[in-house]
Design an enzyme around this catalytic site. Structure first.
Site: not given
Ligand code: IPE
Ligand code: IPE
Ligand code: MG
Length: 239
Positions: A17, A22, A34, A62, A64-65, A204
């Site tokens: 995450d 970043w 990414h 995920s 949810e993504n 853990e």
């Molecule tokens: C979890 O990260 C999914 C992945 C790293 C692929 P998210 O950024 O989607 O999770 P939330 O929304 O902060 O819980």
């Molecule tokens: C995790 O990074 C990668 C995916 C969920 C695909 P994020 O895209 O969630 O990055 P933040 O959490 O918005 O910084």
């Molecule tokens: Mg994230």
């Protein structure tokens, strides 16, 4: 005194995450983050054999993504395809067995075909096992497993009286994998966001502030050192 220290974790799972933040900190679009994050996977995977890690599982997308913008979702899918194309030969030649978990039904057929081919190409490898979670959600996985289990009951091939936790585990996407010993989440968020809900019952956890594109072999090694000092009791009393 009994030595309660752990050997290296056999299976490490990572919630990668912080890519978006970043990129944002550098005034760049989220996809830039990414791409940088994708490069870290290779670095960490290559470190696994030396560090004694046999199974590495990474959360890439995920269930949810899909709520993200169309541009980000399409961009991520393109990155997955590019990653497979670029890395396939090296993964095969370096002893990596690749698997994908998650529901493939919603993914574009071209990507699914590439995932299937990479699994076939690397299926006999055994140095390190890389599992990539794409369109993966723990609840979705348990629901899909239950559906298949129910079909077997209906077909008369499974006795409902015989169903226990072990039975259900056999229907999960992760049926051939050991449970993760250690789950790492980067970026400072202390939640699991639907990752390996069933499998991480006794894992853990390590939550670290580093954003995923800044993660490194050194940080990984340090986390494993901390893991080695932990005492896992699994509900029993320390001896
Ligand atoms: C979890 O990260 C999914 C992945 C790293 C692929 P998210 O950024 O989607 O999770 P939330 O929304 O902060 O819980
Ligand atoms: C995790 O990074 C990668 C995916 C969920 C695909 P994020 O895209 O969630 O990055 P933040 O959490 O918005 O910084
Ligand atoms: Mg994230």
């Amino acid at each position: 005194m009994k030595d309660n220290t752990q050997a290296a974790p056999r299976h490490v799972a990572i919630i990668m995450d912080g890519n978006g933040r970043w990129a944002q900190a550098r005034g760049k679009p989220r996809l830039y983050g990414h791409r940088a994050g994708g490069r870290r996977v290779r670095e960490i995977l290559t470190a696994c054999p030396d560090l004694g890690v046999k199974y590495l599982t990474v959360f890439a997308f995920s269930t949810e993504n899909w709520k993200r913008t169309q541009a980000e979702v399409t961009g991520l899918m393109t990155l997955f395809k590019r990653y497979i194309t670029r890395e396939a030969t090296a993964l095969r030649d370096n002893g990596v067995c690749v698997r994908f978990i998650g529901d493939r039904i919603r993914l574009e057929p071209k990507l699914v075909e590439m995932m299937d081919n990479l699994e076939k190409l690397t299926k006999d490898n055994d140095l390190v096992h890389l599992t990539v979670a794409i369109n993966y959600g723990g609840r979705d996985e348990v629901a899909r497993a239950t559906k298949r289990l129910a079909c077997d009951v209906k077909a008369g091939t499974l006795d409902p009286e015989a169903v226990d936790a072990e039975t259900l585990a056999k229907y999960l996407d992760t049926c051939v994998l050991p449970d993760p010993d250690l789950v790492i989440r980067t970026s400072g968020e202390a939640r699991i966001s639907n990752f390996l809900l069933w499998q991480s019952a006794y894992s853990e956890y390590e939550f670290i502030d580093t954003l995923w594109p800044d993660f490194s072999r050194e940080i990984f090694a340090e986390i494993l050192e901390n893991f080695a000092k932990r005492e896992r009791r699994y509900g029993a009393v320390a001896q």
